[in-house]
Design a protein around this motif. Structure first.
Motif, mmCIF file in Angstrom:
data_model
loop_
_atom_site.group_PDB
_atom_site.id
_atom_site.type_symbol
_atom_site.label_atom_id
_atom_site.label_comp_id
_atom_site.label_asym_id
_atom_site.label_seq_id
_atom_site.Cartn_x
_atom_site.Cartn_y
_atom_site.Cartn_z
ATOM 1 N N LEU A 81 -43.854 -31.111 33.584
ATOM 2 C CA LEU A 81 -43.492 -30.493 34.855
ATOM 3 C C LEU A 81 -42.000 -30.614 35.141
ATOM 4 C CD1 LEU A 81 -44.661 -28.989 37.276
ATOM 5 C CD2 LEU A 81 -45.089 -31.193 38.367
ATOM 6 N N VAL A 82 -41.440 -31.786 34.916
ATOM 7 C CA VAL A 82 -40.040 -32.004 35.301
ATOM 8 C C VAL A 82 -39.054 -31.474 34.267
ATOM 9 C CG1 VAL A 82 -40.647 -34.019 36.671
ATOM 10 C CG2 VAL A 82 -39.942 -34.330 34.286
ATOM 11 N N SER A 83 -39.546 -31.075 33.093
ATOM 12 C CA SER A 83 -38.643 -30.526 32.084
ATOM 13 C C SER A 83 -38.761 -29.014 31.967
ATOM 14 C CB SER A 83 -38.921 -31.163 30.716
ATOM 15 O OG SER A 83 -40.225 -30.845 30.271
ATOM 16 N N GLY A 84 -39.651 -28.404 32.771
ATOM 17 C CA GLY A 84 -39.881 -26.971 32.703
ATOM 18 C C GLY A 84 -39.160 -26.203 33.789
ATOM 19 N N PRO A 85 -39.591 -24.983 34.036
ATOM 20 C CA PRO A 85 -38.910 -24.113 35.000
ATOM 21 C C PRO A 85 -39.027 -24.582 36.452
ATOM 22 C CG PRO A 85 -40.953 -23.109 34.228
ATOM 23 C CD PRO A 85 -40.714 -24.306 33.376
ATOM 24 N N PHE A 86 -39.893 -25.559 36.732
ATOM 25 C CA PHE A 86 -40.053 -26.043 38.108
ATOM 26 C C PHE A 86 -39.368 -27.382 38.326
ATOM 27 C CE2 PHE A 86 -44.131 -23.769 37.078
ATOM 28 C CZ PHE A 86 -43.753 -22.568 37.645
ATOM 29 N N ALA A 87 -38.487 -27.764 37.413
ATOM 30 C CA ALA A 87 -37.805 -29.055 37.509
ATOM 31 C C ALA A 87 -37.039 -29.199 38.822
ATOM 32 C CB ALA A 87 -36.863 -29.228 36.317
ATOM 33 N N ASP A 88 -36.486 -28.094 39.324
ATOM 34 C CA ASP A 88 -35.680 -28.161 40.555
ATOM 35 C C ASP A 88 -36.507 -28.585 41.762
ATOM 36 O OD1 ASP A 88 -36.893 -25.515 40.081
ATOM 37 O OD2 ASP A 88 -36.023 -24.994 42.025
ATOM 38 N N LEU A 89 -37.809 -28.334 41.712
ATOM 39 C CA LEU A 89 -38.665 -28.679 42.842
ATOM 40 C C LEU A 89 -38.947 -30.179 42.917
ATOM 41 C CD1 LEU A 89 -41.297 -25.801 42.571
ATOM 42 C CD2 LEU A 89 -39.504 -26.028 44.298
ATOM 43 N N PHE A 90 -38.864 -30.867 41.778
ATOM 44 C CA PHE A 90 -39.283 -32.266 41.729
ATOM 45 C C PHE A 90 -38.157 -33.221 41.342
ATOM 46 C CE2 PHE A 90 -42.878 -29.518 40.696
ATOM 47 C CZ PHE A 90 -43.826 -29.931 41.626
ATOM 48 N N VAL A 91 -36.951 -32.716 41.217
ATOM 49 C CA VAL A 91 -35.856 -33.519 40.692
ATOM 50 C C VAL A 91 -35.569 -34.758 41.527
ATOM 51 C CG1 VAL A 91 -34.069 -32.189 41.915
ATOM 52 C CG2 VAL A 91 -33.507 -33.406 39.779
ATOM 53 N N ASN A 92 -35.824 -34.707 42.815
ATOM 54 C CA ASN A 92 -35.495 -35.833 43.689
ATOM 55 C C ASN A 92 -36.671 -36.770 43.959
ATOM 56 O OD1 ASN A 92 -32.763 -35.021 44.074
ATOM 57 N ND2 ASN A 92 -33.456 -33.479 45.556
ATOM 58 N N PHE A 93 -37.774 -36.600 43.218
ATOM 59 C CA PHE A 93 -38.954 -37.417 43.469
ATOM 60 C C PHE A 93 -39.247 -38.331 42.290
ATOM 61 C CE2 PHE A 93 -39.414 -33.676 46.109
ATOM 62 C CZ PHE A 93 -39.741 -34.238 47.337
ATOM 63 N N PRO A 94 -39.695 -39.552 42.562
ATOM 64 C CA PRO A 94 -40.045 -40.480 41.483
ATOM 65 C C PRO A 94 -41.281 -39.993 40.735
ATOM 66 C CG PRO A 94 -40.644 -41.410 43.619
ATOM 67 C CD PRO A 94 -39.867 -40.167 43.894
ATOM 68 N N PRO A 95 -41.488 -40.477 39.505
ATOM 69 C CA PRO A 95 -42.611 -40.007 38.685
ATOM 70 C C PRO A 95 -43.972 -40.161 39.345
ATOM 71 C CG PRO A 95 -41.054 -41.234 37.345
ATOM 72 C CD PRO A 95 -40.605 -41.389 38.760
ATOM 73 N N ASP A 96 -44.181 -41.241 40.136
ATOM 74 C CA ASP A 96 -45.500 -41.419 40.729
ATOM 75 C C ASP A 96 -45.808 -40.349 41.775
ATOM 76 O OD1 ASP A 96 -43.472 -42.617 42.315
ATOM 77 O OD2 ASP A 96 -44.975 -43.765 43.416
ATOM 78 N N VAL A 97 -44.776 -39.875 42.477
ATOM 79 C CA VAL A 97 -44.972 -38.799 43.454
ATOM 80 C C VAL A 97 -45.293 -37.499 42.723
ATOM 81 C CG1 VAL A 97 -43.875 -37.419 45.246
ATOM 82 C CG2 VAL A 97 -43.515 -39.900 45.180
ATOM 83 N N VAL A 98 -44.564 -37.238 41.638
ATOM 84 C CA VAL A 98 -44.820 -36.036 40.846
ATOM 85 C C VAL A 98 -46.235 -36.079 40.268
ATOM 86 C CG1 VAL A 98 -44.055 -34.628 38.896
ATOM 87 C CG2 VAL A 98 -42.368 -35.844 40.299
ATOM 88 N N ALA A 99 -46.653 -37.274 39.804
ATOM 89 C CA ALA A 99 -48.010 -37.423 39.278
ATOM 90 C C ALA A 99 -49.047 -37.132 40.356
ATOM 91 C CB ALA A 99 -48.199 -38.839 38.725
ATOM 92 N N GLY A 100 -48.734 -37.489 41.604
ATOM 93 C CA GLY A 100 -49.639 -37.186 42.713
ATOM 94 C C GLY A 100 -49.802 -35.692 42.911
ATOM 95 N N PHE A 101 -48.711 -34.941 42.782
ATOM 96 C CA PHE A 101 -48.801 -33.483 42.882
ATOM 97 C C PHE A 101 -49.689 -32.919 41.771
ATOM 98 C CE2 PHE A 101 -45.086 -33.652 45.675
ATOM 99 C CZ PHE A 101 -45.375 -32.628 46.565
ATOM 100 N N LEU A 102 -49.542 -33.461 40.561
ATOM 101 C CA LEU A 102 -50.343 -32.976 39.444
ATOM 102 C C LEU A 102 -51.824 -33.310 39.625
ATOM 103 C CD1 LEU A 102 -47.987 -33.818 36.443
ATOM 104 C CD2 LEU A 102 -48.661 -31.535 37.226
ATOM 105 N N ALA A 103 -52.105 -34.472 40.202
ATOM 106 C CA ALA A 103 -53.498 -34.839 40.465
ATOM 107 C C ALA A 103 -54.118 -33.880 41.480
ATOM 108 C CB ALA A 103 -53.577 -36.275 40.971
ATOM 109 N N ASP A 104 -53.369 -33.598 42.568
ATOM 110 C CA ASP A 104 -53.868 -32.647 43.567
ATOM 111 C C ASP A 104 -54.057 -31.263 42.953
ATOM 112 O OD1 ASP A 104 -53.743 -34.677 45.398
ATOM 113 O OD2 ASP A 104 -51.902 -33.989 46.361
ATOM 114 N N ALA A 105 -53.084 -30.863 42.131
ATOM 115 C CA ALA A 105 -53.154 -29.544 41.498
ATOM 116 C C ALA A 105 -54.349 -29.444 40.561
ATOM 117 C CB ALA A 105 -51.860 -29.266 40.730
#
Length: 222
Positions: A15-39
Motif C-alpha cells: 500500500l505505501v509503495s504504490g500509487p496511494f502512498a501519498d494518502l498514508f505517508v504520514n501514518f505509522p505502519p500499525d495505522v495503515v494496517a488498520g485501514f487494510l483490516a477494515d478494507a
C-alpha cells in the motif's frame, strides 16, 4: 472487547509503495494496517463471503435430501473392505438411505488452488437424540472449489439431523492478485473519505467503484 484479528488481503508495504502512498505517508505502519483490516472486511461484505484466512468458523446444517443417484446398497458390486463394513453397519441399523453430503458456506469463488482448509471437526446431532463426532480422516473433502464434504458409506446420518461443522481456511498462503488490488482500492477509499475528504488526487467514489468491479467475480451467487 475483543478486536477483529483479520489478516489483511494486502500488505502495508504494497500500500505505501504504490500509487496511494501519498494518502498514508504520514501514518505509522500499525495505522495503515488498520485501514487494510477494515478494507478486507469491506471486501468480504461486498462479496458476502469470507476471503481472508479465518479460524474456527462454526456452521450448522440440517441433513436434508438423499441423492437418488447415491449408491447406498452394496448389491453385489465389489467395494473395498471399509465400504463393506460401512454398508453392513447401515443395514444393521435398518436403513441404507442416509445423508452423505454437506456443502460448506465458505469455499474458493475463484482460484481454488490457492485456497486451503484445516482443523475440520464434524459433530452429528441426530434428530431422535444422540450424537457422534466424525473422525476427520474418514471424511472426503471439503473440496476447495465447492465446499463439498462427503461422509463415508455407513455413517448413521438420518434426514433431519443437525450437522455442526467447525473449520478454518481461506486464501491462507497465497492471496489472488486481484483481491489484493481490490483491498488496496478499498483502503484508499477509506483514507480519502475519512482523512482527506478534499483530496483532488483521488476520487473516493471512483476508488470504491473500482474495488467493487474487481470483487464482482467473487460475489456469492444469489
Amino acid at each position: 472487547m475483543v478486536l477483529d484479528a483479520v489478516t489483511p488481503l494486502a500488505t502495508v508495504a504494497q500500500l505505501v509503495s504504490g500509487p496511494f502512498a501519498d494518502l498514508f505517508v504520514n501514518f505509522p505502519p500499525d495505522v495503515v494496517a488498520g485501514f487494510l483490516a477494515d478494507a478486507t472486511r469491506m471486501c468480504e461484505d461486498e462479496c458476502d463471503r469470507r476471503l481472508a484466512p479465518f479460524t474456527g468458523i462454526i456452521e450448522s446444517h440440517r441433513a436434508a435430501g438423499i441423492d437418488p443417484d447415491e449408491y447406498g446398497d452394496a448389491g453385489g458390486i465389489p467395494i473395498d473392505p471399509q465400504g463393506v463394513v460401512g454398508a453392513s453397519y447401515a443395514a444393521a441399523l435398518g436403513t441404507t438411505s442416509l445423508v452423505r453430503h454437506v456443502y460448506l458456506e465458505q469455499y474458493a469463488p475463484r482460484y481454488p488452488e490457492m485456497w486451503s482448509y484445516s482443523s475440520i471437526s464434524v459433530l452429528i446431532l441426530r434428530s431422535f437424540g444422540g450424537s457422534q463426532l466424525i473422525d476427520p480422516a474418514r471424511l472426503v473433502g471439503p473440496e476447495p472449489d465447492t465446499g463439498h464434504l462427503w461422509f463415508p458409506l455407513g455413517t448413521y446420518l438420518p434426514t433431519g439431523s443437525l450437522i455442526r461443522v467447525t473449520y478454518s481456511g481461506g486464501y491462507t498462503n497465497t492471496v489472488p492478485a486481484s483481491l489484493s488490488r481490490a483491498c488496496r482500492y478499498m483502503a484508499a477509499h477509506l483514507a480519502v473519505t475519512e482523512l482527506r475528504p478534499g483530496s483532488t488526487a483521488h476520487d473516493a467514489d471512483e476508488l470504491k467503484a473500482q474495488a467493487a468491479e474487481i470483487l464482482a467475480s467473487y460475489v456469492r451467487p444469489a
